[in-house]
Write a protein that holds these residues in place. Structure first.
Motif, PDB file in Angstrom:
ATOM      1  N   PHE A 102       0.798  -1.334  -0.021  1.00  0.00           N
ATOM      2  CA  PHE A 102       0.003   0.148   0.001  1.00  0.00           C
ATOM      3  C   PHE A 102       0.879   1.162  -0.217  1.00  0.00           C
ATOM      4  O   PHE A 102       0.811   2.146  -0.771  1.00  0.00           O
ATOM      5  N   ALA A 103       1.813   1.228   0.834  1.00  0.00           N
ATOM      6  CA  ALA A 103       2.789   2.528   1.029  1.00  0.00           C
ATOM      7  C   ALA A 103       3.497   2.595  -0.163  1.00  0.00           C
ATOM      8  O   ALA A 103       3.827   3.883  -0.559  1.00  0.00           O
TER       9      ALA A 103
ATOM     10  N   ILE B 138     -14.922  -5.455  -0.638  1.00  0.00           N
ATOM     11  CA  ILE B 138     -13.895  -4.480  -0.039  1.00  0.00           C
ATOM     12  C   ILE B 138     -12.467  -4.789  -0.790  1.00  0.00           C
ATOM     13  O   ILE B 138     -11.924  -3.911  -1.165  1.00  0.00           O
ATOM     14  N   ALA B 139     -12.150  -6.097  -1.428  1.00  0.00           N
ATOM     15  CA  ALA B 139     -10.861  -6.284  -2.162  1.00  0.00           C
ATOM     16  C   ALA B 139     -10.904  -5.494  -3.368  1.00  0.00           C
ATOM     17  O   ALA B 139      -9.969  -5.093  -3.757  1.00  0.00           O
ATOM     18  N   ARG B 140     -12.147  -5.562  -3.860  1.00  0.00           N
ATOM     19  CA  ARG B 140     -12.478  -4.660  -5.330  1.00  0.00           C
ATOM     20  C   ARG B 140     -11.970  -3.386  -5.151  1.00  0.00           C
ATOM     21  O   ARG B 140     -11.284  -2.922  -5.852  1.00  0.00           O
ATOM     22  N   ASP B 141     -12.585  -2.875  -4.025  1.00  0.00           N
ATOM     23  CA  ASP B 141     -12.610  -1.365  -3.783  1.00  0.00           C
ATOM     24  C   ASP B 141     -10.999  -1.128  -3.500  1.00  0.00           C
ATOM     25  O   ASP B 141     -10.491  -0.103  -4.057  1.00  0.00           O
TER      26      ASP B 141
ATOM     27  N   ASP C 202      -8.519  -3.086  -4.598  1.00  0.00           N
ATOM     28  CA  ASP C 202      -7.518  -2.947  -5.677  1.00  0.00           C
ATOM     29  C   ASP C 202      -7.783  -1.981  -6.446  1.00  0.00           C
ATOM     30  O   ASP C 202      -6.552  -1.675  -7.116  1.00  0.00           O
ATOM     31  N   SER C 203      -8.787  -0.935  -6.363  1.00  0.00           N
ATOM     32  CA  SER C 203      -8.943   0.025  -7.466  1.00  0.00           C
ATOM     33  C   SER C 203      -7.972   1.006  -6.894  1.00  0.00           C
ATOM     34  O   SER C 203      -7.314   1.800  -7.631  1.00  0.00           O
ATOM     35  N   VAL C 204      -8.027   1.140  -5.551  1.00  0.00           N
ATOM     36  CA  VAL C 204      -7.224   2.342  -4.720  1.00  0.00           C
ATOM     37  C   VAL C 204      -5.463   1.952  -5.218  1.00  0.00           C
ATOM     38  O   VAL C 204      -4.702   2.776  -5.461  1.00  0.00           O
TER      39      VAL C 204
ATOM     40  N   ALA D 197      -9.993   2.484   2.246  1.00  0.00           N
ATOM     41  CA  ALA D 197      -9.951   1.248   1.644  1.00  0.00           C
ATOM     42  C   ALA D 197      -8.823   0.342   2.081  1.00  0.00           C
ATOM     43  O   ALA D 197      -9.371  -1.130   2.322  1.00  0.00           O
ATOM     44  N   PHE D 198      -7.675   0.859   2.711  1.00  0.00           N
ATOM     45  CA  PHE D 198      -6.711   0.074   3.172  1.00  0.00           C
ATOM     46  C   PHE D 198      -7.263  -0.580   4.318  1.00  0.00           C
ATOM     47  O   PHE D 198      -6.915  -1.766   4.601  1.00  0.00           O
TER      48      PHE D 198
END
Length: 511
Positions: free
Chosen positions: A98-99, A282-285, A287-289, A163-164
């Motif tokens: 993420f970071a 949640i995983a789709r959201d 992944d988009s981020v 989202a994370f």
């Protein structure tokens, strides 16, 4: 789990070292009892090279030198992760992805320290604000993705961080601070010294409500009193209580601690949202981020062809050569007010003339030499225009001409030296090729600068030669448009040319 970002960023100093000292210190300041206390157990370095992180933060050349934050877990979460170390390792890998979305794995640099002295797990981290591949400024969690400043400008970061958090909490079965049963039913400041015990009490009450053992605000008060708490006051929107043996009362505010309507709303939200969002969504959201963050980072830190060529050439040279070059550039930067600006423009010139990296073997020396001459003339013209626009000279025409002549010589020699150092193609004419020609040229540059300082009457002004350097740097950036692509980066972001080498006080292209 809570992911919070510190307001400290090492602006204008070497506070990264002090921040790491505090992370690893044997003692900490306990705000609740207002005194320094020993950490038990002691802080533990989870990952990262302390010396390398301090060096990168100190020498990156940007105003804000690092990003610092924490992953904080409740007591229950801490026990769960302690009993499943493989899950904690996996969680940290998710945080790193993420970071550092968009950053190559071998270029991800951070330091993580574990704290458990508060009977719960905290993972504190520091990330230098420089991309070691591109040399550009890199903030993993910028507050203003869309360029806006001021209050409310961090909305994009909040969306990404939410989202994370949703993804991590759902994946590992952790308590989501954004869940209605938490977010709507209790209000606790991040800086509240009593937040740990408040959260513990709150989670136990929530479990009781979820199990049907508590069905009203009055029953919350009865349950607390039966557990040994003293209720000191109960207003329409709060309950104040003292834990057994405590001298100071605490106040619980929010949803279930407010009036009947608020309690009922929070209770129904708890029932309806026990598992309202499935993991796939949640995983789709998330992944988009991740994809958006990856695109933004890759676009900003892309490596141009000339930079890639130079990286290959650089890898062919020894570590000693790299370190010698680093020290030489450090010395020039500290002695030449125009160094940073000329350096930035030289980097742009190299990026827009990639053949300069292969002059020794492809027969392109003549046309490239012509371009170098034009480039040098443009730099000289900008600086000399700045000198001539200054109306405060009092030493006569001869003195002005001498000043101009030395300034022109300095710029020409500095450009030739930088081109030689940055491309590993020798552009220094009249200097010995025995290996010491770079040091000799650097000595001559400093001697020319000293002569300019002595000749320039403006040195007696308030800010002296430093002010002249700023003025001339501005002239260079505003008056020159030498066929260079402007990709929106600023002078402070330095260079587009990367290497994998870490160095001392040097341009980011050597890091």
């Amino acid at each position: 789990m809570i992911h919070g970002i510190s307001k400290h960023s090492g602006a204008n100093d070497n506070s990264a070292a002090r921040a790491i000292d505090y992370f690893l210190s044997e003692i900490f300041y306990d705000a609740e009892i207002k005194r320094w206390t020993k950490r038990e157990p002691a802080a533990e370095l989870v990952s990262g090279d302390r010396e390398a992180i301090e060096k990168l933060c100190f020498e990156c050349g940007f105003k804000n030198r690092y990003t610092s934050g924490v992953l904080s877990f409740s007591e229950e979460e801490s026990k769960f992760l302690k009993g499943s170390p493989e899950k904690l390792t996996s969680l940290l890998k998710d945080w790193e992805d993420f970071a550092f979305a968009g950053v190559k794995n071998d270029c991800r640099v951070s330091l993580i320290v574990k704290h458990e002295h508060k009977d719960r797990l905290e993972l504190h981290y520091i990330i230098p604000r420089t991309n070691i591949e591109s040399g550009k400024y890199f903030n993993p969690f910028p507050p203003n993705y869309d360029g806006r400043r001021g209050k409310g400008a961090n909305s994009e970061f909040i969306i990404h961080n939410d989202a994370f958090t949703d993804f991590i909490c759902k994946k590992y079965g952790l308590q989501n601070p954004r869940a209605p049963e938490v977010a709507r039913s209790i209000k606790i400041s991040l800086h509240d010294s009593q937040k740990d015990i408040k959260q513990k009490i709150h989670f136990q009450l929530i479990e009781a409500i979820g199990a049907g053992l508590i069905s009203s605000r009055k029953e919350i008060i009865n349950t607390l009193e039966a557990s040994g708490f003293e209720i000191t006051r109960a207003g329409s929107d709060y309950i104040s209580l003292k834990p057994p043996g405590a001298q100071k009362a605490m106040r619980l505010t929010g949803g279930i601690y407010e009036d009947r309507k608020s309690f009922e709303h929070s209770r129904k939200a708890l029932e309806l949202t026990e598992d309202s969002r499935d993991f796939e969504r949640i995983a789709r959201d998330y992944d988009s981020v991740l994809q958006k963050r990856t695109r933004e980072v890759k676009k900003r830190h892309r490596i141009k062809g000339a930079a890639a060529l130079r990286t290959e050439k650089l890898e062919q040279h020894s570590e000693k050569e790299i370190n010698d070059t680093t020290e030489l550039l450090k010395n020039l930067r500290s002695n030449l007010p125009l160094f940073d600006t000329i350096y930035d423009n030289t980097i742009d010139f190299i990026n827009n003339n990639p053949n300069i990296l292969n002059m020794s073997g492809d027969g392109t020396r003549a046309p490239i030499a012509s371009n170098i001459c034009k480039f040098t003339n443009a730099q000289q013209k900008a600086v000399l225009s700045g000198l001539l626009s200054d109306s405060e000279y009092e030493s006569g025409q001869d003195k002005i001409m001498e000043l101009i002549e030395n300034s022109a010589k300095l710029i020409e020699l500095l450009i030739k030296l930088l081109l030689s150092l940055l491309t590993f193609e020798n552009h220094l004419e009249g200097y010995s090729s025995s290996g010491s020609q770079y040091a000799t040229a650097a000595t001559d540059l400093i001697r020319l600068q000293q002569a300019i300082n002595a000749e320039n009457p403006s040195n007696s002004r308030k800010t002296g030669i430093e002010e002249e350097g700023k003025k001339f740097g501005f002239a260079l950036k505003t008056k020159i448009n030498y066929e260079a692509e402007n990709d929106g980066t600023s002078i402070s972001e330095r260079t587009q040319i990367p290497t994998k080498q870490a160095a001392s006080d040097c341009p980011p292209s050597f890091k």
